[in-house]
Design an enzyme around this catalytic site. Structure first.
Site, PDB file in Angstrom:
ATOM      1  N   CYS A 165      90.256  49.786  40.480  1.00  0.00           N
ATOM      2  CA  CYS A 165      88.887  50.505  40.133  1.00  0.00           C
ATOM      3  C   CYS A 165      87.999  49.865  39.344  1.00  0.00           C
ATOM      4  O   CYS A 165      88.490  49.230  38.285  1.00  0.00           O
ATOM      5  CB  CYS A 165      89.147  52.145  39.788  1.00  0.00           C
ATOM      6  SG  CYS A 165      87.604  52.777  39.325  1.00  0.00           S
ATOM      7  N   THR A 180      86.103  58.487  45.508  1.00  0.00           N
ATOM      8  CA  THR A 180      86.009  59.318  44.435  1.00  0.00           C
ATOM      9  C   THR A 180      84.819  60.007  44.410  1.00  0.00           C
ATOM     10  O   THR A 180      83.617  59.530  44.838  1.00  0.00           O
ATOM     11  CB  THR A 180      86.031  58.264  43.081  1.00  0.00           C
ATOM     12  OG1 THR A 180      87.218  57.511  42.991  1.00  0.00           O
ATOM     13  CG2 THR A 180      85.709  58.830  41.850  1.00  0.00           C
ATOM     14  N   ASN A 214      91.476  47.002  53.292  1.00  0.00           N
ATOM     15  CA  ASN A 214      90.196  47.782  52.971  1.00  0.00           C
ATOM     16  C   ASN A 214      89.289  47.046  52.787  1.00  0.00           C
ATOM     17  O   ASN A 214      89.358  45.972  52.045  1.00  0.00           O
ATOM     18  CB  ASN A 214      90.861  48.426  51.928  1.00  0.00           C
ATOM     19  CG  ASN A 214      89.596  49.472  51.339  1.00  0.00           C
ATOM     20  OD1 ASN A 214      89.403  49.768  50.223  1.00  0.00           O
ATOM     21  ND2 ASN A 214      89.088  50.062  52.347  1.00  0.00           N
ATOM     22  N   ALA A 258      86.903  53.700  54.073  1.00  0.00           N
ATOM     23  CA  ALA A 258      86.597  54.346  53.073  1.00  0.00           C
ATOM     24  C   ALA A 258      84.967  54.635  53.325  1.00  0.00           C
ATOM     25  O   ALA A 258      84.872  55.797  53.846  1.00  0.00           O
ATOM     26  CB  ALA A 258      86.850  53.257  51.828  1.00  0.00           C
ATOM     27  N   GLN A 272      96.273  59.789  44.344  1.00  0.00           N
ATOM     28  CA  GLN A 272      96.001  58.627  43.553  1.00  0.00           C
ATOM     29  C   GLN A 272      95.808  58.924  42.045  1.00  0.00           C
ATOM     30  O   GLN A 272      95.137  59.886  41.662  1.00  0.00           O
ATOM     31  CB  GLN A 272      94.895  57.863  44.167  1.00  0.00           C
ATOM     32  CG  GLN A 272      94.656  56.596  43.518  1.00  0.00           C
ATOM     33  CD  GLN A 272      93.414  55.855  44.134  1.00  0.00           C
ATOM     34  OE1 GLN A 272      92.256  56.231  43.791  1.00  0.00           O
ATOM     35  NE2 GLN A 272      93.610  54.850  44.945  1.00  0.00           N
ATOM     36  N   HIS A 275      91.953  45.617  48.875  1.00  0.00           N
ATOM     37  CA  HIS A 275      90.482  45.566  48.985  1.00  0.00           C
ATOM     38  C   HIS A 275      89.979  44.034  48.892  1.00  0.00           C
ATOM     39  O   HIS A 275      90.053  43.472  47.802  1.00  0.00           O
ATOM     40  CB  HIS A 275      89.825  46.513  47.989  1.00  0.00           C
ATOM     41  CG  HIS A 275      88.337  46.800  48.345  1.00  0.00           C
ATOM     42  ND1 HIS A 275      87.719  47.412  47.402  1.00  0.00           N
ATOM     43  CD2 HIS A 275      87.565  46.362  49.245  1.00  0.00           C
ATOM     44  CE1 HIS A 275      86.372  47.406  48.118  1.00  0.00           C
ATOM     45  NE2 HIS A 275      86.226  46.964  48.955  1.00  0.00           N
TER      46      HIS A 275
END
Length: 602
Positions: A464, A381, A566, A591, A433, A533
């Site tokens: 998120c 992001t 992740n 990432a 996404q 994640h």
């Protein structure tokens, strides 16, 4: 120690006490040169004089009254020269009308008539004046011409002299070929602004799953009333006259006092049958077992057909009372009525068989993407924009994904949010996404993306940790609502044929992981891949990722669901070690490691 720069490198003669009779060499300004060791002993930074800035002029005029008066006078002038917003806006428009600001369309094509705004254009259309005031071209060749591509700047290019035949290298036909796709057209944006975009497929799927909200029936009735107003021109006439839909082969009409009741009865029957059980997809499978329930449905359909076909004969005797359709743009209303009529006139056996649901594509029959052994660049992001992804693509990234886009902003037609869905031609395996809180919002968004964009897969963000996202019920907040997660994944996978992937965290609170208990169901809900994640929402990005828990989830996942890891992948060694420790992992997502060392992708 004073702030004067002279004190940084040297000490004046008056401050040197106990200096021997033989004075060391002096600098041009009269200060004594000292060795770096002596300066460090006095807590003075040994900086060379050529790197020191001169003292500010304000210190010399600090105690001077005349200088204060000179300073106050320009400030008074500044107050007097303050302009209003209207005047500033007028000056900006005059600057845009100057010959140096040539219209971009005219600069691209070299044709004065190319601009569609004509005299209303904000920019100048005088090519001769622009060429007279244009600065000289730079040395070298135009990089676009070297790449055998049209120059998008045309006459305004600083290398315009190298264009072929000294003419603008960009023409209207060549400019249509762009290396970027997934742009938002103005027509679609206007429909989204006015809330006129129809999502028939998404609404049907959400209704069949029993996930329609409490205001769904009210909204449908309002839409039907708007369509009826569009047919007759006034809503009052519809209340007094009987409605009739004109078809090429069959004429049918219904009284307004009975038509809404029939619609409400039909919707109530369907909602009562779907919502309590939430197993609308199993109607076909339970046909043989639930004979009694099927008989009641048949009886209701037969009674409804007999009640609706009897008034049709009476209506044929009164052809003058039926209003005619004068607006052809309401063809969708006709299609709805024709579909309803054809569904009602079909035999009861066909209605009960429900061939539409039986022909629905099974999740296993969808196009699947093999993520195994591929370098997956995470959707970062605010930083994972198109230029950054292009750089990473040249460095070896196999799979790229756009930045997270909010579903509500996409459905409102915000251009800034649609810019996150852009795709470059070099991104051969690309996904977008999205993030939303409710199944109907997600279903409508994926249907819109499938219509307007070219993507290979759609990823739903359920991890998120940002507060503004969690407060709206989206992101990692969904980890506390497994039933809503189920509804979102089922609605998205049932609406589009593109593969649906999901990105989650280990849990909402630290020490309370719950993905291992849901991973078997996520595959059956319709997701083709799951990215985990290794942190909870409470952790945000602190501490280390829990890869042992990711391995545990990967081992529990069904064979039809690909699991991606992740967290804390900063080099190829980390990526290779994680893959070696758990062969069940399809791949690992990179990432922040790509931000720190993007060359690690190669």
């Amino acid at each position: 120690m004073d702030d004067c720069p002279k004190d940084i490198c040297a000490v004046t003669d008056s401050s040197t006490e106990g200096v021997p009779a033989s004075q060391p060499p002096l600098d041009p300004d009269g200060t004594t040169q000292r060795s770096p060791e002596e300066l460090v002993a006095r807590a003075i930074a040994p900086v060379k004089r050529e790197f020191l800035r001169p003292p500010p002029s304000s210190r010399t005029t600090q105690n001077n009254p005349a200088s204060d008066a000179n300073v106050k006078q320009p400030q008074a002038n500044l107050v007097q020269e303050k302009k209003s917003k209207r005047q500033l806006k007028r000056e900006r428009r005059q600057e845009q009308k100057s010959p140096l600001n040539l219209c971009p369309e005219i600069a691209k094509t070299g044709d004065v008539n190319a601009c569609s705004y004509k005299d209303k254009c904000r920019f100048s259309h005088d090519i001769e004046a622009f060429m007279a005031q244009k600065p000289a071209d730079l040395e070298g060749d135009c990089p676009f011409i070297k790449a055998d591509a049209p120059c998008p700047y045309g006459l305004a290019c600083r290398f315009a002299g190298t264009h072929k035949d000294n003419a603008p290298a960009a023409t209207s036909n060549l400019l249509k070929k762009s290396s970027e796709v997934n742009g938002l057209s103005k027509d679609v944006q206007k429909l989204l602004w006015k809330n006129k975009m129809r999502f028939t497929k998404a609404d049907v799927v959400v209704k069949s799953l029993g996930l329609a909200g409490p205001n769904w029936k009210v909204k449908k009735l309002v839409d039907k009333e708007e369509d009826e107003v569009g047919l007759d021109g006034s809503h009052a006439a519809d209340k007094t006259d009987c409605k009739k839909v004109v078809d090429d082969s069959v004429d049918c009409s219904e009284c307004p006092s009975t038509f809404p009741a029939a619609v409400n009865a039909e919707e109530a029957c369907e909602t009562d049958k779907l919502r309590p059980l939430k197993k609308a997809k199993l109607v076909v499978d339970e046909k043989s077992s639930d004979e009694g329930e099927g008989a009641t449905v048949l009886e209701k359909d037969n009674e409804k057909n007999s009640a609706e076909t009897e008034p049709a004969d009476n209506v044929l005797a009164e052809p003058d009372r039926s209003p005619k359709i004068s607006n052809l743009k309401d063809a969708t209303v006709l299609e709805k009525y024709n579909e309803k009529k054809s569904a009602e006139t079909e035999p009861a056996d066909d209605v009960h068989a429900e061939p539409d649901k039986s022909l629905k594509i099974h999740p296993r029959e969808k196009m699947l993407i093999d993520f195994r052994e591929k370098l997956y660049l995470a959707p970062l992001t605010t930083v994972g924009n198109l230029p950054f992804r292009r750089v990473c693509k040249t460095l070896g990234a196999d799979v790229t994904c756009g930045e997270m886009a909010m579903c509500t902003n996409l459905l409102q037609g915000q251009a800034s949010e649609w810019a996150l869905l852009r795709r470059h031609s070099s991104e051969d395996l690309f996904g977008v996404q999205i993030c939303g809180a409710y199944p109907d919002t997600i279903a409508r968004t994926v249907e819109l993306i499938e219509k307007e964009c070219t993507v290979d897969f759609i990823d739903i963000n359920m991890g998120c940790p940002i507060d503004i996202v969690v407060d709206k019920g989206a992101g990692s907040f969904l980890l506390t609502k497994p039933l809503r997660m189920k509804g979102i994944i089922q609605a998205a996978s049932g609406t589009v044929d593109k593969p649906i992937t999901v990105k989650v965290r280990t849990g909402y609170f630290g020490g309370k992981n719950r993905i291992d208990s849901l991973i078997a169901d996520i595959g059956s809900w319709g997701a083709t891949a799951l990215t985990i994640h290794g942190r909870s929402r409470q952790q945000h990005y602190s501490k280390l990722a829990d890869w042992d828990y990711i391995y545990q989830c990967a081992q529990k996942a069904p064979c039809t669901l690909q699991v991606l890891g992740n967290g804390d992948i900063f080099s190829y060694l980390d990526w290779n070690n994680r893959k070696t420790d758990c062969p069940e992992l399809s791949t690992c997502m990179i990432a922040r490691g790509a931000l720190i060392k993007n060359f690690s992708l190669s």
